[in-house]
Each structure stands twice: as C-alpha cells, then as structure tokens.
Design an enzyme around this catalytic site. Structure first.
Site, PDB file in Angstrom:
ATOM      1  N   LYS A 173      -5.378  54.036  24.598  1.00 54.75           N
ATOM      2  CA  LYS A 173      -5.069  54.740  25.834  1.00 54.75           C
ATOM      3  C   LYS A 173      -5.779  56.094  25.821  1.00 54.75           C
ATOM      4  CE  LYS A 173      -0.918  56.202  28.436  1.00 54.75           C
ATOM      5  NZ  LYS A 173       0.571  56.219  28.367  1.00 54.75           N
ATOM      6  N   SER A 181       2.810  54.462  32.210  1.00 55.35           N
ATOM      7  CA  SER A 181       1.481  55.013  32.361  1.00 55.35           C
ATOM      8  C   SER A 181       0.420  54.300  31.522  1.00 55.35           C
ATOM      9  CB  SER A 181       1.492  56.504  32.005  1.00 55.35           C
ATOM     10  OG  SER A 181       1.867  56.685  30.634  1.00 55.35           O
ATOM     11  N   SER A 189       6.743  53.958  29.550  1.00 52.11           N
ATOM     12  CA  SER A 189       5.297  53.881  29.743  1.00 52.11           C
ATOM     13  C   SER A 189       4.576  52.908  28.826  1.00 52.11           C
ATOM     14  CB  SER A 189       4.666  55.270  29.593  1.00 52.11           C
ATOM     15  OG  SER A 189       4.975  56.063  30.708  1.00 52.11           O
TER      16      SER A 189
END
Length: 529
Positions: free
Chosen positions: A126, A206, A230
């Site tokens: 990420k 996210s 997330s």
C-alpha cells in the site's frame, strides 16, 4: 493449556495446503460485456501454476525442486498487471528492480539457502508504507516528490525474508482521513480503483488497491493498513482474506499515520495460509525449520463462535450470515447469537479521539518528508492544488484535526481511556459470557456504486470493537450477493492472532466461498443493498 505458537500454526497450515491446496474457484473469470476485455489466463503457459489459486507453500515446493523460478513468477505477475490493471487501477507503479530481486532469490534457491517461505514471493505494498527507492505518497500530490530516506520497518522485514517488492498499490487518499464524505479507492495520485467483480462498484478503503489487486491476481500477497476497517473491508468487498493484527505486533515505523493508538499494517492474500505466512514475517515470528512432524490441520469441531448479525447491513447480507452459521454448525462448531455491548458509546467517542491523534502523528511524520512540514501546510497545499479536488472537494477532517484538543488535554485523555476500556470490555465480556473462541460478523455490505458526488455508503460497524481495542480481526470470504463478495469478520482477544488465523483457516475450508472476478461493467440495482 499452552497456547499454540505461530510457528506451529504455520506448520499445520503448510501441511494442509500441500495436501489439499487452496480453495478452488467456483467460477472462472469470463469475458464481460460492454467491451471489457477478459483477463489473461490465470495459468500462464509454461508457468505450471494457477495464479488464482496457488499458495505460497506450493510455490516454494516448486522453487525447491527447480520446476519454477521466482523470475518466471514475477514476470508472470508483471505481465498480468500490464494486461489487467488499466481496467481496475489498483497498482500505482511497479518496482523496476523486481526482476533483479527475483533473480537474487533464484540464486539462493539454487544454492539451497532460501531465507524462508516468502523468499522469491511477489508482494505489493500500500502506498502509505515507506520505500526508500519508490515514491510513497499516501495518494497525495503533496508527497509525490522524492521517496523517503529509509524503508518502513515492515519493508525491511520483507526484504530480509527475500520477498520481491513488486510495487505500490493505490489507496483512499490519506487513508480516508481527509474529507467528511470521501470516495473510497480514490486518490489524486492514482485516480479511482475499481472493484474487479463489478467495475462500477467500490473496492472499499482505504487499502483499496491492495484488495482489488489480489482479487485480480496481480500479486501473491499485499500489505494493507488499518485504523478502523481499512484492511478488513477491502478484503471483504474484494473477496480476499485480510488480517488486522493485534496492535503492536507489526511495527508502524515508516507508515503514514492516522493514530498510534489504533494503526497497524497487516497482510492480505487470497487464502489464509499465505496471510499467516506473511504475518509471520511482518511480526518477526520464528518459523518452523523442520517440517518432518507437522501437526494436524485445525478444525471447527467444538469451537464456540458468537454470531453478531448486524441486520443494518441488509437482508441479503443477513442471509449470507445465516448460511455461514449453518455450515459452521454442520462442521461441528457451536454458533450462538450475540450483540457486543457499548457500540453506540464507541461510535460517539472514537472520532474525536482520532482527530487529536491524527494532528499529533501526521505532524511527526510530515517532518520526516519533503513537502508540507505539518498539517497546516498540508491544508494549504490542498487549497491551491485543484487536482486534489477532482473527485471530492472537502478536507473537513484535516481542518477539524487542526482545531482539535492536543493529546495532552485531560478531556482527550479521558475519552481515549474510556474508548480503550469499553472496546475491550465489549469483546472480553461477550466472549466470557458465552464461552466463545471468536466473534463473527459480516465484514461488509455488497459494494456500493462508486460516486464522487455522493461519496461512500460505508457505515460498517463490525470492524470498530477490535480496531479500537487493538485486538486482532480477520476477514474471510463468506459468500456473494449476486456478483458482489461478502466476508465474514472473525474477532478474538488481545494477541490471539495465532488462534484467530487457525480458526480462519478452518472457516475458509468449510465455506469454500472464493470465486474469480468476472470484471462486469455493471450489475444493475439488484446487487446493491
């Protein structure tokens, strides 16, 4: 009774994986209508493995006997990214050194000195996880200059384990902590990530790019981060596995923060065994060196699971939970319905505490990077850069965090102390009252239609108790509402990650719910809640 070690669990799961393989797909990816290209074959010619279903232990067996190289595996994933990612926009950039990393792993395998189960395995990160040789932007143009000076601590662990850093994934900008009504999976750097199952649906955030990339088989594993939901929501909504570890087991050093009181990075994969192996590296846990006497794979018989239904997520999701409970009971588990207490008070307290913590923690992080040096400068950057407002205008959370009481304030400290107490009691009391091994709930609703003007439809309370308490949670595919995946979220007590992963592996085998995405352009209104 002595708790099982993570090494013992990994040994058991490796044995089970090599004997039975990962859950196999129920539906092959097919060409979608509306001009959407079909994905390339998940079993590339000459590779000898199915990228959709192969596990890390199976890959390592092939590498050990010389029938597969990391170079061939990495090249196959790079080709797949090139072919599929223009449709889903999950990968921001690939690492130009990936094939060089893979070649180094191949040399270690040839000489009989692999560094462990992740040696030669392609991993996506990420893009809020620092990498010294790749940009780390948190999705914001404010950080799109030079890379950080050093790797995040978890990246160092991955490199030391021989993993191939394949690239960086898109995310909800600033991990969804900028606007009051954001659109998950959108960032100014990467645009909008799409859900591979239905392309006009949201991937949740996210860790949107990490979840979508795994659903599309663009890497073997990925790293996500979570403050509240997330990791697990993108895992559920993209039909993969996501593990939010107990707070503190994975270092947050070098990861763009929201709150040190709740933030953690964690592994995501298409199956529990790969998730557990990646967690063992991220957490620095010892792995089994001698596979000669592997324990039996854990099962469900005698396990007690509390089902927290959350009917607010809709009748279709509730039906998935009913089917899940039935299958777990058939496998020998006892399933009792529960409602953890204090949820309204947790929802009332969490957000104000996060505002104060974000101001403290983001200021400390920005001081280590080129660009805005603190939150006030970041707010001003967004005001003068129109590209930061092409999906949604707001930065209300930034502005409220700037005005929030400092973390030295007695009122803030009282709120955080109450949050910690109530969140832990919420799970501890429920598990003790009903003598539970874990609590299960729906991870997510069916994915909503992505809409910048409206923002997310994402009030999903299941992740909050474990996130605020710092306890582990694990999302495993549970089923579908039409074409859209729904996960089951498993929660356990503090530092019971090993037990939770063991239970998750047994649940995964029983539900057998994974199937490959079909990249449909739309599913119509019948797939939404």
């Amino acid at each position: 009774m002595r708790k099982p070690s993570l090494a013992t669990l990994v040994a058991a799961l490796v044995a089970g994986s090599l004997c039975a393989g990962a859950p196999q797909p129920r539906a092959e990816a097919a060409e979608a209508g509306g001009g959407t290209p079909s994905p390339p074959a998940a079993s590339p010619a000459g590779l000898g493995v199915d990228l959709d279903t192969v596990t890390i232990p199976e890959l390592q067996t092939r590498m050990a006997n010389g029938s597969l190289t990391s170079s061939a595996l990495t090249a196959a994933y790079l080709r797949r990214i090139k072919a599929i990612d223009p449709t889903i926009h999950a990968v921001l950039r690939t690492d130009p050194t990936a094939l060089r990393q893979a070649a180094a792993s191949d040399a270690r395998h040839r000489h009989g000195h692999p560094r462990g189960p992740l040696d030669g395995i392609p991993v996506l990160l990420k893009d809020n996880v620092n990498t010294r040789d790749l940009p780390t932007t948190a999705g914001s143009l404010a950080l799109a200059g030079g890379p950080p000076d050093t790797d995040a601590a978890l990246v160092t662990r991955l490199r030391d384990a021989g993993a191939v850093i394949l690239g960086k994934t898109n995310l909800s900008e600033w991990a969804n902590f900028r606007a009051a009504k954001p659109t998950s999976g959108w960032s100014a750097v990467g645009g909008q990530t799409n859900n591979p199952y239905v392309l006009d649906r949201n991937p949740c955030g996210s860790s949107a790019g990490s979840g979508a990339a795994l659903a599309a088989s663009l890497a073997q594993v990925a790293i996500g981060t979570e403050t509240d939901g997330s990791i697990v929501c993108p895992a559920g909504m993209n039909g993969v596995v996501g593990h939010k570890p107990s707070l503190g087991l994975v270092s947050q050093s070098g990861v763009v923060p929201i709150s040190a009181e709740q933030d953690t990075a964690g592994p995501m994969a298409r199956n529990v065994i790969d998730t557990a192996l990646t967690f063992s590296v991220l957490s620095g846990s010892a792995l089994p060196g001698d596979p000669a006497a592997l324990p039996k794979t854990p099962g469900l018989r005698g396990k007690r699971i509390g089902l927290w239904r959350l009917p607010s997520l809709g009748p279709a999701v509730d039906a998935v939970m009913t089917r899940t409970a039935k299958r777990l009971r058939t496998a020998g588990a006892e399933v009792v319905e529960v409602t953890p207490p204090y949820q309204d008070r947790l929802a009332e307290l969490e957000f104000p505490a996060l505002l104060s913590e974000f101001h403290r923690d983001i200021d400390a992080y920005l001081a280590t990077r080129e660009g805005p040096r603190d939150l006030a400068e970041l707010i001003e950057f967004n005001r003068v850069h129109p590209a930061e407002r092409t999906c949604f205008e707001g930065q209300e959370l930034f502005e409220r965090a700037l005005a929030a009481p400092p973390t030295t304030d007695p009122e803030y400290r009282a709120k955080r102390a109450e949050l910690k107490d109530l969140s832990r009691r919420s799970l501890d009391e429920t598990m003790a009252t009903h003598h539970l091994d874990a609590i299960a709930s729906p991870t997510n609703p069916p994915a909503w239609t992505t809409d910048c003007a409206r923002g997310d439809d994402d009030v999903i309370p299941s992740s909050t108790p474990a996130a605020v308490a710092g306890y582990p949670s694990l999302s495993v595919p549970a089923g579908f509402v039409d074409e859209l995946p729904v996960g089951v979220l498993l929660m356990a007590g503090d530092h019971e990650d090993t037990e939770l992963l063991s239970l998750g592996a047994a649940v995964e085998r029983r539900l057998h719910a994974w199937r490959a995405p079909r990249y449909l352009p739309s599913a119509g209104t019948d797939a939404s809640r």
